[in-house]
Scaffold this active site. Structure first.
Site, PDB file in Angstrom:
ATOM      1  CE  LYS A  28      -2.244   1.822   3.614  1.00 25.10           C
ATOM      2  NZ  LYS A  28      -1.962   3.252   3.510  1.00 25.10           N
ATOM      3  CD  GLU A  30      -0.129   7.274   4.043  1.00 27.19           C
ATOM      4  OE1 GLU A  30       0.422   8.396   4.118  1.00 27.19           O
ATOM      5  OE2 GLU A  30      -0.536   6.656   5.031  1.00 27.19           O
ATOM      6  CD  GLU A  97      -6.719   8.117   7.055  1.00 26.51           C
ATOM      7  OE1 GLU A  97      -6.612   8.387   8.262  1.00 26.51           O
ATOM      8  OE2 GLU A  97      -5.911   7.401   6.451  1.00 26.51           O
TER       9      GLU A  97
END
Length: 200
Positions: A28, A30, A97
């Site tokens: 993952k 960001e 998010e």
């Protein structure tokens, strides 16, 4: 932090290492548009990537702290642009998010890949919460983001269990016979006799 930010080559090396040594099935990252080349480098090597846009905690200082992203028209367009970029780079899904619910729902509709919301409303394809937060496994007074719903209080239950254990150990209630391993009485008698004869 620090495993993919320098260059796409560094990111690929890190991803390969994590897959080999950590035995994970995906990584993952960001970031949005600015990390699309990095994501593409990793996915071209056959490693699945989960994207993460909106509030990116590892880069909180660069975006002004833990703040909701996409609250303005320009901000919402940036979330969409980032999500489309990570999709085009090959992400199999994207975490959104701390994004307003209506923005996250519209972004979800514009994507072909699933979205996983954390503080982004129920219009995402799926949801995620940090297990420690949702289970209440932290001491009292800890800050919790607005989007966290606490489904339990593991900390309080753990503390209760520890206090009970401490009390039973002090009073010698624990360990009881049920928690110990027995020895046949005749063997213990022989053991005692042998010790006494050695001391004599």
């Amino acid at each position: 932090m620090g495993s993919y930010e320098i260059a796409p080559e560094q990111a690929l090396e890190s991803a390969i290492r994590v897959v080999k040594e950590g035995r994970v099935q995906a990584v993952k990252l960001e970031g949005g548009v600015e990390y699309a080349p990095t994501i593409e480098k990793i996915t071209r090597a056959g490693i699945p990537v989960l994207g993460h846009v909106g509030l990116t905690p590892q880069r909180q200082h660069a975006i002004g702290g833990f703040r909701v992203q996409g609250k303005t028209t320009i901000g919402a367009l940036k979330v969409l642009e980032d999500a489309l970029a990570v999709q085009a780079a090959g992400c199999f899904a994207v975490v959104m998010e701390a994004v307003p619910a209506e923005v996250a729902a519209l972004v979800t509709k514009k994507l072909k890949i699933p979205t996983i919301g954390i503080g982004a409303g129920n219009g995402c394809s799926g949801q995620v919460l940090v297990q420690v937060d949702m289970s209440g496994n932290f001491p009292p007074g800890r800050f919790l983001p607005k989007f966290v719903k606490q489904y339990g209080n593991v900390w309080a239950e753990s503390l209760k269990a520890i206090e009970s254990y401490k009390s039973e150990v002090k009073s010698r209630q624990y360990p009881a016979a049920a928690h110990t391993y027995p020895m046949p009485p005749e063997e213990f008698t022989e053991f005692e006799r042998m010790i006494e004869s050695k001391q004599a």
